[in-house]
Design a protein around this motif. Structure first.
Motif, PDB file in Angstrom:
ATOM      1  N   ARG A 119       0.898  -1.224   0.006  1.00  0.00           N
ATOM      2  CA  ARG A 119       0.044  -0.111   0.170  1.00  0.00           C
ATOM      3  C   ARG A 119       0.825   1.350   0.057  1.00  0.00           C
ATOM      4  N   ALA A 120       1.903   1.288   0.854  1.00  0.00           N
ATOM      5  CA  ALA A 120       2.741   2.521   0.905  1.00  0.00           C
ATOM      6  C   ALA A 120       3.565   2.728  -0.447  1.00  0.00           C
ATOM      7  N   ALA A 121       3.998   1.682  -1.250  1.00  0.00           N
ATOM      8  CA  ALA A 121       4.772   1.642  -2.395  1.00  0.00           C
ATOM      9  C   ALA A 121       3.752   1.999  -3.556  1.00  0.00           C
ATOM     10  N   HIS A 122       2.341   2.084  -3.346  1.00  0.00           N
ATOM     11  CA  HIS A 122       1.519   2.541  -4.497  1.00  0.00           C
ATOM     12  C   HIS A 122       0.686   3.576  -4.115  1.00  0.00           C
ATOM     13  N   ALA A 123       1.270   4.392  -3.063  1.00  0.00           N
ATOM     14  CA  ALA A 123       0.628   5.618  -2.557  1.00  0.00           C
ATOM     15  C   ALA A 123       1.025   6.716  -3.559  1.00  0.00           C
ATOM     16  N   HIS A 124       2.099   6.801  -4.051  1.00  0.00           N
ATOM     17  CA  HIS A 124       2.654   8.010  -4.728  1.00  0.00           C
ATOM     18  C   HIS A 124       3.337   7.572  -6.098  1.00  0.00           C
ATOM     19  N   GLY A 125       3.542   8.414  -6.984  1.00  0.00           N
ATOM     20  CA  GLY A 125       4.205   8.230  -8.238  1.00  0.00           C
ATOM     21  C   GLY A 125       5.676   8.328  -7.779  1.00  0.00           C
ATOM     22  N   LYS A 126       6.348   9.074  -8.851  1.00  0.00           N
ATOM     23  CA  LYS A 126       8.175   9.356  -8.476  1.00  0.00           C
ATOM     24  C   LYS A 126       8.215  10.738  -8.864  1.00  0.00           C
ATOM     25  N   GLY A 147       4.083   2.825 -12.087  1.00  0.00           N
ATOM     26  CA  GLY A 147       4.390   3.863 -10.865  1.00  0.00           C
ATOM     27  C   GLY A 147       5.217   4.892 -11.127  1.00  0.00           C
ATOM     28  N   SER A 148       5.716   5.274 -12.286  1.00  0.00           N
ATOM     29  CA  SER A 148       6.869   6.264 -12.567  1.00  0.00           C
ATOM     30  C   SER A 148       5.982   7.518 -12.882  1.00  0.00           C
ATOM     31  N   SER A 149       4.759   7.725 -12.663  1.00  0.00           N
ATOM     32  CA  SER A 149       4.094   8.931 -12.838  1.00  0.00           C
ATOM     33  C   SER A 149       4.594  10.119 -12.312  1.00  0.00           C
ATOM     34  N   VAL A 150       4.807  11.324 -12.656  1.00  0.00           N
ATOM     35  CA  VAL A 150       5.444  12.527 -12.104  1.00  0.00           C
ATOM     36  C   VAL A 150       4.670  13.644 -12.035  1.00  0.00           C
ATOM     37  N   VAL A 151       3.165  13.257 -12.267  1.00  0.00           N
ATOM     38  CA  VAL A 151       2.070  14.196 -12.342  1.00  0.00           C
ATOM     39  C   VAL A 151       0.704  13.851 -11.483  1.00  0.00           C
ATOM     40  N   LEU A 167       9.436  10.821   2.094  1.00  0.00           N
ATOM     41  CA  LEU A 167      10.713  10.971   3.145  1.00  0.00           C
ATOM     42  C   LEU A 167       9.882  11.556   4.525  1.00  0.00           C
ATOM     43  N   HIS A 168       9.036  12.490   4.402  1.00  0.00           N
ATOM     44  CA  HIS A 168       8.590  12.895   5.549  1.00  0.00           C
ATOM     45  C   HIS A 168       7.166  12.034   6.172  1.00  0.00           C
ATOM     46  N   GLY A 169       7.075  10.715   5.427  1.00  0.00           N
ATOM     47  CA  GLY A 169       5.988   9.873   6.114  1.00  0.00           C
ATOM     48  C   GLY A 169       4.431  10.509   5.752  1.00  0.00           C
ATOM     49  N   ASP A 170       4.643  11.388   4.999  1.00  0.00           N
ATOM     50  CA  ASP A 170       3.215  12.038   4.593  1.00  0.00           C
ATOM     51  C   ASP A 170       2.446  11.182   3.478  1.00  0.00           C
ATOM     52  N   LEU A 171       1.564  10.153   3.915  1.00  0.00           N
ATOM     53  CA  LEU A 171       1.114   9.178   3.069  1.00  0.00           C
ATOM     54  C   LEU A 171      -0.554   9.255   3.353  1.00  0.00           C
ATOM     55  N   ARG A 172      -0.841  10.312   3.360  1.00  0.00           N
ATOM     56  CA  ARG A 172      -2.381  10.830   3.634  1.00  0.00           C
ATOM     57  C   ARG A 172      -3.541   9.988   2.638  1.00  0.00           C
ATOM     58  N   HIS A 173      -2.999   9.646   1.359  1.00  0.00           N
ATOM     59  CA  HIS A 173      -3.652   8.889   0.610  1.00  0.00           C
ATOM     60  C   HIS A 173      -3.156   7.507   0.072  1.00  0.00           C
ATOM     61  N   VAL A 174      -3.704   6.776   0.427  1.00  0.00           N
ATOM     62  CA  VAL A 174      -3.022   5.192   0.343  1.00  0.00           C
ATOM     63  C   VAL A 174      -4.291   4.197  -0.332  1.00  0.00           C
ATOM     64  N   PRO A 175      -3.785   3.236  -1.101  1.00  0.00           N
ATOM     65  CA  PRO A 175      -4.945   2.458  -1.825  1.00  0.00           C
ATOM     66  C   PRO A 175      -5.255   1.413  -0.584  1.00  0.00           C
ATOM     67  N   ASP A 176      -6.528   1.180  -0.546  1.00  0.00           N
ATOM     68  CA  ASP A 176      -6.786   0.248   0.519  1.00  0.00           C
ATOM     69  C   ASP A 176      -6.614  -1.356   0.050  1.00  0.00           C
ATOM     70  N   LEU A 177      -6.375  -1.691  -1.178  1.00  0.00           N
ATOM     71  CA  LEU A 177      -5.905  -2.796  -1.546  1.00  0.00           C
ATOM     72  C   LEU A 177      -5.193  -2.774  -2.812  1.00  0.00           C
ATOM     73  N   VAL A 178      -4.145  -3.334  -2.941  1.00  0.00           N
ATOM     74  CA  VAL A 178      -3.374  -3.479  -4.053  1.00  0.00           C
ATOM     75  C   VAL A 178      -3.734  -4.994  -4.895  1.00  0.00           C
ATOM     76  N   ALA A 179      -4.319  -4.981  -6.108  1.00  0.00           N
ATOM     77  CA  ALA A 179      -4.795  -6.037  -6.882  1.00  0.00           C
ATOM     78  C   ALA A 179      -3.784  -6.192  -8.097  1.00  0.00           C
ATOM     79  N   ARG A 180      -3.312  -7.524  -8.137  1.00  0.00           N
ATOM     80  CA  ARG A 180      -2.489  -7.936  -9.189  1.00  0.00           C
ATOM     81  C   ARG A 180      -3.199  -9.073 -10.172  1.00  0.00           C
ATOM     82  N   PRO A 181      -3.876  -8.570 -11.046  1.00  0.00           N
ATOM     83  CA  PRO A 181      -4.588  -9.465 -12.147  1.00  0.00           C
ATOM     84  C   PRO A 181      -3.552 -10.405 -12.749  1.00  0.00           C
ATOM     85  N   ALA A 182      -3.968 -11.696 -13.093  1.00  0.00           N
ATOM     86  CA  ALA A 182      -3.065 -12.415 -14.038  1.00  0.00           C
ATOM     87  C   ALA A 182      -3.432 -12.323 -15.414  1.00  0.00           C
ATOM     88  N   GLY A 183      -4.588 -12.079 -15.513  1.00  0.00           N
ATOM     89  CA  GLY A 183      -5.146 -11.876 -17.063  1.00  0.00           C
ATOM     90  C   GLY A 183      -6.180 -10.958 -17.156  1.00  0.00           C
TER      91      GLY A 183
END
Length: 547
Positions: A79-86, A135-139, A95-111
Motif C-alpha cells: 500500500r505504501a509503495a503504491h501511494a505515490h508516483g515518482k 508507478g513512474s508517474s510524475v504528475v 521522506l516525511h511519512g506523509d501518506l495521507r492517501h493510500v490504496p486500501d488494496l493492491v490487486a494484481r490480476p493475472a489476465g
C-alpha cells in the motif's frame, strides 16, 4: 515486500526511484553534494526515509469477495509503495511519512478476465480503481486521491507482462500491458526485433503506462511518442472490452485507439496491444557540437529538424545543462546528435547534420564517431558509455532520478517541467518561462539555477525540458516547489505552450489542461467518460473532475 510471479519488485525503493542498490552513495554522493554546494552554499543535512512500520497506515476500508481475494494485498509495504508516483513532491512526502492517501488494496490480476472481474466488483461497490503500470508517474497519475469513494483499489498489472505473439512478416507483436521495458525487449530479442521505445523511465515503466500516458521515448524526431508504434489495443471498460482491428492505417471514422491513448486509466484499463516493431539497429554514428551562441544553436537544431534527416537523437543542452550534467563548459549550448539504422550506414546523414551546424557557427566536439556497425544487439543509444561529452550526459541522464532523490533527502529542490511550442514562439516562451522560474525561485529560495534542453524536436517546433535546482527548507520543499510549478505553468500557458509534452496530465496538471483543451472536446470527453465508466470509478480526478 515480496516477489510475485512475472514482476520484479525485489529491491525496489518504496519511497523513491528505482532499486535500493542503485541509490547514490559513497564517492558519487560526495561529488554530487560538493558540486551542489558550489552552486548554492547551504548546509546540506541528510534525512533518512522512514521505515514503513512507523507510518501507521489506516486499515483497509473494503474486503474483496472470496473470488478475488487471492489477487489482492493489504500489506503495508504494498500500500505504501503504491501511494505515490515518482515526482519530486512524491519523494519528499514519502521522506516525511506523509501518506495521507493510500490504496486500501493492491490487486494484481493475472489476465484480462481478472481485470474484468475486478472492475465489475469495484463498479458495483463504487470503489475507485487506479490502474498502475510501473508507478513512474510524475504528475499524480497513480496517486489515490479519490475523495467521495468508500475505498480505492490500485490495479497493478505487473503480472501481465508477456509477449503473447510475434508476427515477423508484419513486424509486430501482441504484448500484455504490464510488461516492463527491459522484460519486453528481452522477449523480442530472440526474434531480432525491438519496440525501440526508451523513455528515461524505461527500466521501471510498462507498455500499458506508456500507452495510457502517450509517453515520449528514445527518438528525438519522427517516432517520438508511443502513439506512432500502436497497431491495435484491447481495453477493459465499464461498458465492455474495446478491441480495435489490426491495421497499418485506416480512414474509417475517428480512431478508437486514439480515444484511449493518453486517457490515463480514466476510460478503461489497457490490457494488451499489438505494437509495431523494428529490426534492431546495426549502424550508428554520433557527434556533439558546441555553440558559442544559444540563438545560433537553436537555429541549427531547427534546421536539422526541418531537413528530413530524422536523427534518433537531437538534444540541445543549454550552457547550464551542459555544465551540470555533461561536464562541458560552453557559451551557447551543446547539441548531442545520433543516427542509427538496421538497414544502411548513417554516417552521411551525420555529416550533413554537422554541416548544418557549421552553417550556424557550431563546432563538432572530439567525440564525433566513425561509422559503427554491429549485430543489432545494442543497448539504447543513451546508455552507451565512454568519456565523451555526449556519453557523460547520457550517463548522467540515467542517474538523474537517483541523484534527485539524494538531493531531496538533503532539502534541495530538484525537479523538471516540460512543454512543446512552435518554433516561432520558442524565443518568447523560453525567456518568459525562465524568468518566471527565476522569480519564483527567488521568492521561495533566494537563489537557484534554471536549465533547459530539448528532448524532442519536430519540423514545426521543439519540446523544451526545464530543470530547477534550488536550496530548500526541510519541511517546506513541497510548498516551495508547488509555488515554482504554479508560476512556470502559468507562464507556459500564457505563451501558447502545452502543459505537458510527454509527462501526461494526471491530477497535478489538471488546472492547466482544463484551460488548454477546447470546450466541445471537453464535453465529448465527459460524455465518453459517462458511457465507458458509468459508475465513475476509473481513476477519478484524472483528465476530468471527479463526480
Amino acid at each position: 515486500m515480496g516477489q510475485f510471479e512475472g514482476a520484479e519488485i525485489v529491491g525496489r525503493s518504496w519511497w523513491g526511484w528505482g532499486n535500493d542498490e542503485d541509490a547514490v552513495r559513497g564517492a558519487e554522493l560526495e561529488t554530487l553534494l560538493t558540486r551542489v554546494q558550489a552552486l548554492m552554499p547551504e548546509e546540506l543535512t541528510d534525512h533518512e526515509p522512514p521505515d514503513i512500520s512507523s507510518l501507521d497506515l489506516p486499515g483497509p476500508r473494503v474486503t474483496p469477495p472470496a473470488s478475488l481475494a487471492a489477487l489482492c494485498s493489504a500489506e503495508p509495504e504494498d500500500r505504501a509503495a503504491h501511494a505515490h508516483g515518482k515526482a519530486f513532491r512524491d519523494v519528499v512526502r514519502n521522506l516525511h511519512g506523509d501518506l495521507r492517501h493510500v490504496p486500501d488494496l493492491v490487486a494484481r490480476p493475472a489476465g484480462e478476465r481478472d481485470v474484468i472481474d475486478l472492475l465489475d466488483w469495484c463498479s458495483r461497490e463504487g470503489v475507485a480503481v487506479v490502474p498502475y503500470g510501473g508507478g513512474s508517474s510524475v504528475v499524480g497519475g497513480v496517486e489515490p486521491r479519490c475523495d467521495g469513494h468508500p475505498a480505492v483499489v490500485t490495479v497493478d498489472l505487473g503480472r501481465m507482462n508477456r509477449v503473447l505473439e510475434v508476427d515477423p512478416t508484419s513486424r509486430a507483436a501482441r504484448i500484455q500491458a504490464g510488461a516492463l521495458g527491459p522484460h519486453l525487449e528481452d522477449q523480442l530479442r530472440p526474434h531480432r526485433l525491438t519496440l525501440r521505445h526508451f523513455p528515461q523511465s524505461f527500466e521501471f515503466s510498462t507498455l500499458g503506462g506508456w500507452l495510457a500516458t502517450r509517453a515520449g521515448g528514445h527518438y528525438a524526431t519522427l517516432y517520438t511518442h508511443i502513439d506512432d508504434l500502436v497497431e491495435s489495443m484491447r481495453v477493459v471498460t465499464g461498458a465492455g472490452v474495446s478491441a480495435s482491428m489490426r491495421l497499418p492505417g485506416s480512414g474509417a471514422g475517428p480512431s478508437p485507439d486514439r480515444l484511449f491513448l493518453g486517457s490515463e486509466g480514466s476510460l478503461g484499463i489497457i490490457t494488451e496491444a499489438w505494437m509495431r516493431l523494428q529490426e534492431r539497429p546495426r549502424w550508428r554514428a554520433r557527434a556533439s557540437v558546441r555553440f558559442g551562441d544559444y540563438t545560433a544553436a537553436v537555429a541549427a537544431t531547427r534546421a536539422i529538424a526541418q531537413s528530413g534527416l530524422n536523427p534518433a537523437n537531437c538534444r540541445l543542452l543549454d550552457a547550464a545543462e551542459a555544465l551540470i550534467n555533461a561536464g562541458v563548459g560552453v557559451g551557447g549550448g551543446l547539441l548531442v546528435l545520433a543516427f542509427e539504422s538496421a538497414d544502411h550506414p548513417v554516417r552521411p546523414h551525420l555529416d550533413r547534420a554537422v554541416e548544418l551546424c557549421r552553417d550556424h557557427g557550431g563546432e563538432p566536439a572530439v567525440d564525433t564517431d566513425a561509422e559503427s556497425g554491429g549485430d543489432g544487439e545494442g543497448v539504447p543509444e543513451k546508455a552507451i558509455g565512454g568519456d565523451t561529452p555526449a556519453a557523460t550526459w547520457r550517463s548522467s541522464f540515467l542517474r538523474m532520478p537517483y541523484q534527485r532523490d539524494a538531493l531531496a533527502r538533503h532539502s534541495v529542490i530538484v525537479e523538471t517541467f516540460e512543454t512543446a511550442c512552435t518554433w516561432d514562439r520558442f524565443e518568447v516562451l523560453h525567456h518568459t518561462v525562465t524568468e518566471a522560474a527565476r522569480q519564483a525561485i527567488h521568492e521561495v529560495a533566494g537563489t537557484g539555477v534554471v536549465t533547459c534542453r530539448f528532448t524532442h524536436v519536430y519540423p514545426d517546433g521543439p519540446a523544451p525540458y526545464f530543470g530547477v535546482y534550488a536550496p530548500g527548507r526541510w519541511g517546506s520543499t513541497v510548498a516551495q516547489w508547488d509555488h515554482i510549478k504554479d508560476a512556470v505553468s502559468e507562464a507556459i500557458h500564457t505563451c501558447g505552450g502545452t502543459i505537458t509534452h510527454h509527462h501526461a496530465v494526471g491530477r497535478d496538471h489538471r488546472p492547466w489542461y482544463d484551460r488548454q483543451r477546447p470546450g466541445p472536446f471537453a464535453a465529448a470527453l465527459t460524455a465518453a467518460k459517462t458511457a465507458l465508466d458509468p459508475a465513475g470509478v476509473l481513476n477519478p480526478g484524472v483528465l476530468l473532475p471527479a463526480p
